[in-house]
Design a protein around this motif. Structure first.
Motif, PDB file in Angstrom:
ATOM      1  N   ALA A   1       0.851  -1.186   0.000  1.00 26.79           N
ATOM      2  CA  ALA A   1       0.000   0.000   0.000  1.00 26.79           C
ATOM      3  C   ALA A   1       0.890   1.241   0.000  1.00 26.79           C
ATOM      4  CB  ALA A   1      -0.890   0.004   1.242  1.00 26.79           C
ATOM      5  N   VAL A   2       0.428   2.267  -0.697  1.00 21.19           N
ATOM      6  CA  VAL A   2       1.213   3.502  -0.726  1.00 21.19           C
ATOM      7  C   VAL A   2       0.292   4.715  -0.699  1.00 21.19           C
ATOM      8  CG1 VAL A   2       1.435   3.422  -3.261  1.00 21.19           C
ATOM      9  CG2 VAL A   2       3.030   4.791  -1.947  1.00 21.19           C
ATOM     10  N   ALA A   3       0.626   5.648   0.190  1.00 22.64           N
ATOM     11  CA  ALA A   3      -0.051   6.943   0.206  1.00 22.64           C
ATOM     12  C   ALA A   3       0.924   7.944  -0.393  1.00 22.64           C
ATOM     13  CB  ALA A   3      -0.407   7.341   1.637  1.00 22.64           C
ATOM     14  N   LEU A   4       0.484   8.630  -1.443  1.00 26.31           N
ATOM     15  CA  LEU A   4       1.347   9.577  -2.147  1.00 26.31           C
ATOM     16  C   LEU A   4       0.838  10.986  -1.909  1.00 26.31           C
ATOM     17  CD1 LEU A   4       1.571   7.582  -5.492  1.00 26.31           C
ATOM     18  CD2 LEU A   4       3.436   7.929  -3.844  1.00 26.31           C
ATOM     19  N   GLY A   5       1.731  11.863  -1.462  1.00 27.58           N
ATOM     20  CA  GLY A   5       1.307  13.212  -1.124  1.00 27.58           C
ATOM     21  C   GLY A   5       2.109  14.269  -1.855  1.00 27.58           C
ATOM     22  N   CYS A   6       1.379  15.245  -2.410  1.00 28.29           N
ATOM     23  CA  CYS A   6       2.042  16.380  -3.066  1.00 28.29           C
ATOM     24  C   CYS A   6       1.085  17.566  -3.043  1.00 28.29           C
ATOM     25  CB  CYS A   6       2.385  16.013  -4.512  1.00 28.29           C
ATOM     26  SG  CYS A   6       3.287  17.318  -5.372  1.00 28.29           S
ATOM     27  N   PRO A   7       1.564  18.736  -2.662  1.00 26.99           N
ATOM     28  CA  PRO A   7       0.684  19.914  -2.673  1.00 26.99           C
ATOM     29  C   PRO A   7       0.424  20.415  -4.088  1.00 26.99           C
ATOM     30  CG  PRO A   7       2.914  20.551  -2.088  1.00 26.99           C
ATOM     31  CD  PRO A   7       2.919  19.052  -2.216  1.00 26.99           C
ATOM     32  N   SER A   8      -0.527  21.305  -4.191  1.00 24.31           N
ATOM     33  CA  SER A   8      -0.784  21.987  -5.459  1.00 24.31           C
ATOM     34  C   SER A   8       0.348  22.972  -5.713  1.00 24.31           C
ATOM     35  CB  SER A   8      -2.114  22.729  -5.363  1.00 24.31           C
ATOM     36  OG  SER A   8      -2.385  23.360  -6.587  1.00 24.31           O
ATOM     37  N   MET A   9       1.062  22.782  -6.800  1.00 24.00           N
ATOM     38  CA  MET A   9       2.165  23.678  -7.147  1.00 24.00           C
ATOM     39  C   MET A   9       1.960  24.173  -8.571  1.00 24.00           C
ATOM     40  SD  MET A   9       3.950  23.778  -4.393  1.00 24.00           S
ATOM     41  CE  MET A   9       5.505  24.501  -4.853  1.00 24.00           C
ATOM     42  N   GLY A  10       2.914  24.944  -9.060  1.00 25.95           N
ATOM     43  CA  GLY A  10       2.792  25.480 -10.419  1.00 25.95           C
ATOM     44  C   GLY A  10       1.446  26.158 -10.552  1.00 25.95           C
ATOM     45  N   ALA A  11       0.718  25.832 -11.602  1.00 26.15           N
ATOM     46  CA  ALA A  11      -0.675  26.259 -11.702  1.00 26.15           C
ATOM     47  C   ALA A  11      -1.507  24.991 -11.656  1.00 26.15           C
ATOM     48  CB  ALA A  11      -0.912  27.033 -12.988  1.00 26.15           C
ATOM     49  N   GLU A  12      -1.910  24.605 -10.439  1.00 22.46           N
ATOM     50  CA  GLU A  12      -2.709  23.390 -10.230  1.00 22.46           C
ATOM     51  C   GLU A  12      -1.981  22.152 -10.754  1.00 22.46           C
ATOM     52  OE1 GLU A  12      -5.241  23.497  -8.304  1.00 22.46           O
ATOM     53  OE2 GLU A  12      -5.392  25.666  -8.203  1.00 22.46           O
ATOM     54  N   GLU A  13      -0.701  22.075 -10.397  1.00 23.24           N
ATOM     55  CA  GLU A  13       0.121  20.958 -10.886  1.00 23.24           C
ATOM     56  C   GLU A  13       0.836  20.273  -9.740  1.00 23.24           C
ATOM     57  OE1 GLU A  13       2.667  23.181 -13.445  1.00 23.24           O
ATOM     58  OE2 GLU A  13       1.015  23.630 -14.811  1.00 23.24           O
ATOM     59  N   LEU A  14       1.295  19.057 -10.009  1.00 30.66           N
ATOM     60  CA  LEU A  14       2.205  18.391  -9.086  1.00 30.66           C
ATOM     61  C   LEU A  14       3.556  19.080  -9.154  1.00 30.66           C
ATOM     62  CD1 LEU A  14       1.407  14.646  -9.926  1.00 30.66           C
ATOM     63  CD2 LEU A  14       0.632  15.963  -7.945  1.00 30.66           C
ATOM     64  N   GLU A  15       4.290  19.051  -8.068  1.00 32.62           N
ATOM     65  CA  GLU A  15       5.642  19.618  -8.058  1.00 32.62           C
ATOM     66  C   GLU A  15       6.442  18.940  -9.179  1.00 32.62           C
ATOM     67  OE1 GLU A  15       9.715  19.947  -7.454  1.00 32.62           O
ATOM     68  OE2 GLU A  15       8.708  18.051  -7.033  1.00 32.62           O
ATOM     69  N   SER A  16       7.135  19.750  -9.982  1.00 31.57           N
ATOM     70  CA  SER A  16       7.630  19.219 -11.254  1.00 31.57           C
ATOM     71  C   SER A  16       9.042  18.629 -11.225  1.00 31.57           C
ATOM     72  CB  SER A  16       7.560  20.313 -12.324  1.00 31.57           C
ATOM     73  OG  SER A  16       8.323  21.425 -11.901  1.00 31.57           O
ATOM     74  N   ASP A  17       9.882  19.029 -10.274  1.00 32.96           N
ATOM     75  CA  ASP A  17      11.281  18.578 -10.328  1.00 32.96           C
ATOM     76  C   ASP A  17      11.480  17.192  -9.741  1.00 32.96           C
ATOM     77  OD1 ASP A  17      12.053  20.902 -11.515  1.00 32.96           O
ATOM     78  OD2 ASP A  17      12.678  21.886  -9.645  1.00 32.96           O
ATOM     79  N   VAL A  18      10.822  16.939  -8.627  1.00 33.89           N
ATOM     80  CA  VAL A  18      11.049  15.678  -7.912  1.00 33.89           C
ATOM     81  C   VAL A  18       9.810  14.785  -7.955  1.00 33.89           C
ATOM     82  CG1 VAL A  18      11.578  14.644  -5.657  1.00 33.89           C
ATOM     83  CG2 VAL A  18      12.684  16.782  -6.348  1.00 33.89           C
ATOM     84  N   PHE A  19       8.660  15.369  -7.611  1.00 33.06           N
ATOM     85  CA  PHE A  19       7.497  14.507  -7.411  1.00 33.06           C
ATOM     86  C   PHE A  19       6.912  13.981  -8.713  1.00 33.06           C
ATOM     87  CE2 PHE A  19       3.362  12.961  -6.416  1.00 33.06           C
ATOM     88  CZ  PHE A  19       3.602  12.251  -5.246  1.00 33.06           C
ATOM     89  N   ARG A  20       6.758  14.863  -9.717  1.00 34.59           N
ATOM     90  CA  ARG A  20       6.145  14.376 -10.965  1.00 34.59           C
ATOM     91  C   ARG A  20       6.978  13.272 -11.619  1.00 34.59           C
ATOM     92  NH1 ARG A  20       2.455  13.915 -14.483  1.00 34.59           N
ATOM     93  NH2 ARG A  20       0.970  15.261 -13.461  1.00 34.59           N
TER      94      ARG A  20
END
Ligand SMILES: Cc1cc2nc3c(=O)[nH]c(=O)nc-3n(C[C@H](O)[C@H](O)[C@H](O)COP(=O)(O)O)c2cc1C
Length: 138
Positions: free
Chosen positions: A48-67
């Motif tokens: 099981a995995v819970a994946l968490g990322c805030p809203s960044m960019g313009a309604e996007e996942l953080e682009s450098d590490v998380f995406r």
């Protein structure tokens, strides 16, 4: 007992607080990782995995590490219990709707409705996180 990974990216700590509360609910065996500490090949060790990322960019996942991590994980998530969570600011949660859509289109079945919290989680938000953690552990 399920092996649970909680993997999050957090710039200012709000999603990290959510991740820590999820871990409290999920139990001692759950493991917490900042996205930088996790790689797609590690997912094989977890049910099981819970994946968490805030809203960044313009309604996007953080682009450098998380995406990039998310994109590597996608093909490896079928058959696992997956939950998505994150904090947002001035929007209405659109980034999470887009993220859920992306997961659905990739055939990933979410084990729990996506959990979003406005900025820093309050007591109610942390309780919701703990419940999410508990539900992943069954
Ligand atoms: C660069 C940047 C972009 C953001 N973009 C959005 C956005 O598009 N929509 C939104 O609701 N909040 C946005 N926010 C607000 C964050 O999602 C919010 O502050 C969140 O609580 C941050 O979580 P964290 O503390 O885990 O990093 C943005 C914040 C930053 C720094």
């Amino acid at each position: 007992m399920k092996n649970i990974a909680i993997v999050y990216w957090s710039g200012t700590g709000n999603t990290k607080i959510m991740a820590e509360s999820i871990k409290e609910g999920a139990g001692d065996s759950a493991k917490l990782f900042a996205a930088e500490e996790f790689s797609a090949d590690m997912i094989d060790d977890f049910d099981a995995v819970a994946l968490g990322c805030p809203s960044m960019g313009a309604e996007e996942l953080e682009s450098d590490v998380f995406r990039p991590l998310w994109e590597e994980l996608v093909p490896k998530l079928s058959g696992k219990s997956v939950a998505l969570f994150g904090s947002y600011g001035w929007g209405d949660g659109e980034w999470m709707r887009l993220w859920e859509e992306e997961a659905n289109e990739a055939g990933i079945e979410l084990a729990h409705p996506a959990l979003i919290v406005h900025e820093t989680p309050d007591q109610e938000g942390m309780d919701e996180c703990r419940s999410l953690g508990e539900s992943l552990s069954f």
